[in-house]
Design an enzyme around this catalytic site. Structure first.
Site: not given
Ligand code: FMN
Length: 378
Positions: A120, A124, A188, A190-191, A231, A260
């Site tokens: 992704n 934000f 993250s 993407n910022t 995080k 993350n």
């Molecule tokens: C579509 C998507 C959007 C995410 N948006 C955020 C976010 O806004 N803030 C954040 O701290 N992590 C975000 N994450 C990261 C998740 O919180 C997590 O740290 C990461 O995906 C690893 O866990 P997973 O493998 O179970 O998805 C996002 C993940 C995905 C897939």
């Protein structure tokens, strides 16, 4: 519910563009959250054994179980009460930024079913901290919730990196009263520039500002300090982790979240064209490795949340044995649907019982080999 998702819902959802499918899932969960009797019935149906049901105590909070919904699913705090009904023991909403912002152009979320992964680059997208605070003020207040609610804060895209602390502070001021804990997201991908906030001097500036505001707030009548977590990125090298942990220790942070999404691409993703953060199964090993390194560096004295690639009770158990007091997931929910939460709790309970642990907490760090002295005096 598992078969229903696999045979009927998933094929339908997977024919829809990823982000649209995600929006439908959030809408459904938000609707579920409004149907109180249905939520209570679902909660009553969840059958988990005593070991996993034992509440987990971490950062002064009590979690009904160890499995939480990671940030990014419920960015605007619309659906978290529905998530509680599905069996999650906590939800982290956000990332919320000071300013409302649309995020990056679509498409910006991509599923990889074979690898059970997502990339992704949402950037934000959220309604901003004022709108989210106003929504939370109309929901169940802190102290009367069935599960703890974390609020994940990030930097607005429009804020210069040198003004980042100010930007986080304005969200913190608006949202702290609604949060059971606050996560500072500096990881993250993407910022632009966000991950620079993990650099020692910038991190010190950010943590000094937010922990200072937290203390000042706690001195007002009827207020108390909100636990603050950080995080971090799985792409940090070991020397950088060491410095992040050192600064977190200086400011007495309550917990760390590892991790993350990653910018690294290996195996089938080595040539993946899509830019953004990779999550799901391929993230499991690197994020677990980083978690265990963090547990070692903190001598297990700072509670940690393990997140990255959890798709089964065995995965959750590995994170716990590596040092996680709590776990979170997001991507596996896309591929396995909502029945996953109860399945993970059940499998986790079986694994704990098999190994003679009477609670999640008893298994935390069971695989760690701690040094006799702690490098950071934590
Ligand atoms: C579509 C998507 C959007 C995410 N948006 C955020 C976010 O806004 N803030 C954040 O701290 N992590 C975000 N994450 C990261 C998740 O919180 C997590 O740290 C990461 O995906 C690893 O866990 P997973 O493998 O179970 O998805 C996002 C993940 C995905 C897939």
């Amino acid at each position: 519910m598992g078969l229903l998702y696999e045979r009927i819902l998933r094929p339908v959802l997977f024919r829809i563009e990823s982000e649209r499918a995600h929006e439908l899932a959030v809408d459904s969960m938000a609707l579920l959250g409004r149907l109180g009797p249905v939520c209570r019935a679902l909660e009553a149906l969840s059958r988990v054994s005593p070991a996993s049901f034992r509440p987990v105590e971490a950062f002064g909070l009590r979690f009904p179980n160890a499995v939480g919904l990671a940030a990014g699913f419920d960015k605007n705090a619309r659906a978290w009460t529905g998530a509680a009904a599905l069996g999650f023991g906590h939800v982290e909403v956000g990332t919320v930024t000071a300013l409302a912002q649309p995020g990056n152009p679509r498409p910006r979320m991509f599923r990889y079913p074979k690898e059970e992964a997502v990339i992704n680059r949402l950037g934000f997208n959220n309604e901003g901290s004022e709108a989210v605070a106003s929504r939370l003020s109309r929901q169940v207040p802190r102290g009367r919730r069935r599960i703890p609610l974390g609020i994940n804060l990030g930097k607005s895209k429009a804020a210069e990196i040198d003004r980042a602390a100010e930007d986080y502070l304005s969200s913190f001021g608006r949202l702290a009263d609604h949060a059971d804990y606050v996560t500072l997201n500096v990881s993250s991908p993407n910022t632009p520039g966000l991950r620079q906030l993990q650099d020692e001097s910038r991190l010190r500036e950010l943590l000094s500002a937010v922990t200072g505001a937290n203390l000042a707030r706690a001195s007002a009548p009827g207020k108390s300090r909100v636990p603050i977590l950080l995080k971090i990125s799985p792409d940090l090298g070991f020397p950088e982790i060491d410095s992040v942990i050192g600064v977190a220790g200086e400011f007495g942070l309550d917990g760390l979240i590892a991790t993350n999404t990653t910018l690294a691409r290996s195996g089938p993703f080595a040539g993946a064209a899509e830019a953004g953060g990779l999550s799901g199964r391929p993230l499991f090993e690197p994020s677990t490795e980083l978690l265990s390194e963090m547990f070692r560096l903190t001598s297990g004295k700072v509670p940690m949340v393990g997140v990255g690639g959890i798709a089964s009770g065995a995965d959750a158990y590995r994170k716990i044995r590596a040092g996680a007091s709590l776990v979170q997931l997001y991507t596996a929910l896309v591929f396995q649907g909502p029945a996953l939460v109860e399945r993970i709790k059940r499998e986790l309970a079986e694994l704990l019982a098999r190994d003679g642990f009477t609670s999640v907490s008893a298994a935390v760090g069971a695989d760690a080999h701690l040094p006799s002295t702690t490098p950071h005096g934590l």
